[in-house]
Design a protein around this motif. Structure first.
Motif, PDB file in Angstrom:
ATOM      1  N   LYS A   1     -62.369  83.195 112.915  1.00  0.00           N
ATOM      2  CA  LYS A   1     -62.228  83.362 111.701  1.00  0.00           C
ATOM      3  C   LYS A   1     -61.254  84.853 111.563  1.00  0.00           C
ATOM      4  O   LYS A   1     -60.781  85.115 112.755  1.00  0.00           O
ATOM      5  CB  LYS A   1     -63.908  84.496 111.518  1.00  0.00           C
ATOM      6  CG  LYS A   1     -64.625  83.336 112.073  1.00  0.00           C
ATOM      7  CD  LYS A   1     -66.478  84.181 111.877  1.00  0.00           C
ATOM      8  CE  LYS A   1     -67.498  83.392 111.262  1.00  0.00           C
ATOM      9  NZ  LYS A   1     -68.690  84.183 111.426  1.00  0.00           N
TER      10      LYS A   1
ATOM     11  N   ASP B   1     -63.518  70.696 117.336  1.00  0.00           N
ATOM     12  CA  ASP B   1     -62.185  71.489 116.848  1.00  0.00           C
ATOM     13  C   ASP B   1     -63.280  72.684 116.006  1.00  0.00           C
ATOM     14  O   ASP B   1     -64.609  72.506 116.275  1.00  0.00           O
ATOM     15  CB  ASP B   1     -62.309  71.094 115.759  1.00  0.00           C
ATOM     16  CG  ASP B   1     -60.871  70.192 116.386  1.00  0.00           C
ATOM     17  OD1 ASP B   1     -60.520  69.921 116.955  1.00  0.00           O
ATOM     18  OD2 ASP B   1     -60.210  69.107 115.070  1.00  0.00           O
ATOM     19  N   LEU B   2     -62.282  74.207 116.824  1.00  0.00           N
ATOM     20  CA  LEU B   2     -63.534  75.507 116.181  1.00  0.00           C
ATOM     21  C   LEU B   2     -62.436  76.358 115.589  1.00  0.00           C
ATOM     22  O   LEU B   2     -60.843  76.606 115.374  1.00  0.00           O
ATOM     23  CB  LEU B   2     -63.028  76.069 117.548  1.00  0.00           C
ATOM     24  CG  LEU B   2     -64.498  75.691 118.106  1.00  0.00           C
ATOM     25  CD1 LEU B   2     -64.518  76.606 119.804  1.00  0.00           C
ATOM     26  CD2 LEU B   2     -65.753  75.927 117.549  1.00  0.00           C
ATOM     27  N   LYS B   3     -62.597  76.711 114.056  1.00  0.00           N
ATOM     28  CA  LYS B   3     -61.410  77.755 113.473  1.00  0.00           C
ATOM     29  C   LYS B   3     -62.090  79.104 113.883  1.00  0.00           C
ATOM     30  O   LYS B   3     -63.292  79.410 113.778  1.00  0.00           O
ATOM     31  CB  LYS B   3     -62.210  77.936 111.670  1.00  0.00           C
ATOM     32  CG  LYS B   3     -61.499  75.809 111.535  1.00  0.00           C
ATOM     33  CD  LYS B   3     -62.692  76.458 110.023  1.00  0.00           C
ATOM     34  CE  LYS B   3     -61.677  76.071 108.423  1.00  0.00           C
ATOM     35  NZ  LYS B   3     -60.477  76.151 108.277  1.00  0.00           N
TER      36      LYS B   3
ATOM     37  N   LYS C   1     -58.082  73.181 118.516  1.00  0.00           N
ATOM     38  CA  LYS C   1     -58.541  71.454 118.405  1.00  0.00           C
ATOM     39  C   LYS C   1     -59.159  71.377 119.654  1.00  0.00           C
ATOM     40  O   LYS C   1     -59.538  72.270 120.886  1.00  0.00           O
ATOM     41  CB  LYS C   1     -57.332  70.745 118.494  1.00  0.00           C
ATOM     42  CG  LYS C   1     -56.219  71.115 117.425  1.00  0.00           C
ATOM     43  CD  LYS C   1     -56.924  70.565 116.131  1.00  0.00           C
ATOM     44  CE  LYS C   1     -55.606  70.939 115.091  1.00  0.00           C
ATOM     45  NZ  LYS C   1     -56.194  70.797 114.011  1.00  0.00           N
TER      46      LYS C   1
ATOM     47  N   SER D   1     -56.199  81.946 110.057  1.00  0.00           N
ATOM     48  CA  SER D   1     -55.703  80.141 109.872  1.00  0.00           C
ATOM     49  C   SER D   1     -55.699  79.263 110.649  1.00  0.00           C
ATOM     50  O   SER D   1     -55.260  78.145 110.254  1.00  0.00           O
ATOM     51  CB  SER D   1     -54.303  79.793 108.698  1.00  0.00           C
ATOM     52  OG  SER D   1     -53.698  80.166 109.599  1.00  0.00           O
ATOM     53  N   GLU D   2     -55.538  80.175 112.021  1.00  0.00           N
ATOM     54  CA  GLU D   2     -55.530  78.683 113.194  1.00  0.00           C
ATOM     55  C   GLU D   2     -57.168  77.544 113.687  1.00  0.00           C
ATOM     56  O   GLU D   2     -58.092  78.550 113.437  1.00  0.00           O
ATOM     57  CB  GLU D   2     -55.530  80.331 114.646  1.00  0.00           C
ATOM     58  CG  GLU D   2     -55.297  79.413 115.955  1.00  0.00           C
ATOM     59  CD  GLU D   2     -54.943  80.856 116.929  1.00  0.00           C
ATOM     60  OE1 GLU D   2     -54.526  79.896 117.675  1.00  0.00           O
ATOM     61  OE2 GLU D   2     -54.764  81.637 117.107  1.00  0.00           O
ATOM     62  N   THR D   3     -56.344  77.353 113.954  1.00  0.00           N
ATOM     63  CA  THR D   3     -58.017  76.155 114.339  1.00  0.00           C
ATOM     64  C   THR D   3     -57.736  75.535 116.248  1.00  0.00           C
ATOM     65  O   THR D   3     -56.235  74.670 116.008  1.00  0.00           O
ATOM     66  CB  THR D   3     -57.831  75.058 113.719  1.00  0.00           C
ATOM     67  OG1 THR D   3     -58.441  75.060 112.735  1.00  0.00           O
ATOM     68  CG2 THR D   3     -59.173  74.496 113.867  1.00  0.00           C
TER      69      THR D   3
END
Length: 74
Positions: A30, A26-28, A37, A33-35
């Motif tokens: 920058k 999982d990557l946020k 998955k 507010s999206e991640t």
């Protein structure tokens, strides 16, 4: 020379422009507010001058850069 750069995923498979890859973590993203998955399929990647990074577009974010250590070839 950019032609001599070999880009590899986390498993050591060579990546090319237009390949599809899958996220292994999982990557946020920058600045949003999206991640992204784990298991998300990323289609139509573009290689950059940095052998540790690829670039692709989502509907929300254009020109997103991902590190190849979090990808595996699909």
């Amino acid at each position: 020379m950019a032609d001599d750069i070999i880009v590899k995923d986390s498993n050591g498979s060579q990546l090319h422009d237009g390949d599809s890859v899958m996220l292994i973590k999982d990557l946020k993203v920058k600045g949003t507010s999206e991640t992204l998955k784990r298991g998300t399929l990323v289609k139509g990647i573009r290689l950059t001058d940095n052998p540790g990074e690829i670039e692709y577009n989502t509907k929300q974010v254009k020109g997103l850069v991902l590190k190849t250590e979090f990808l595996k070839k699909a």
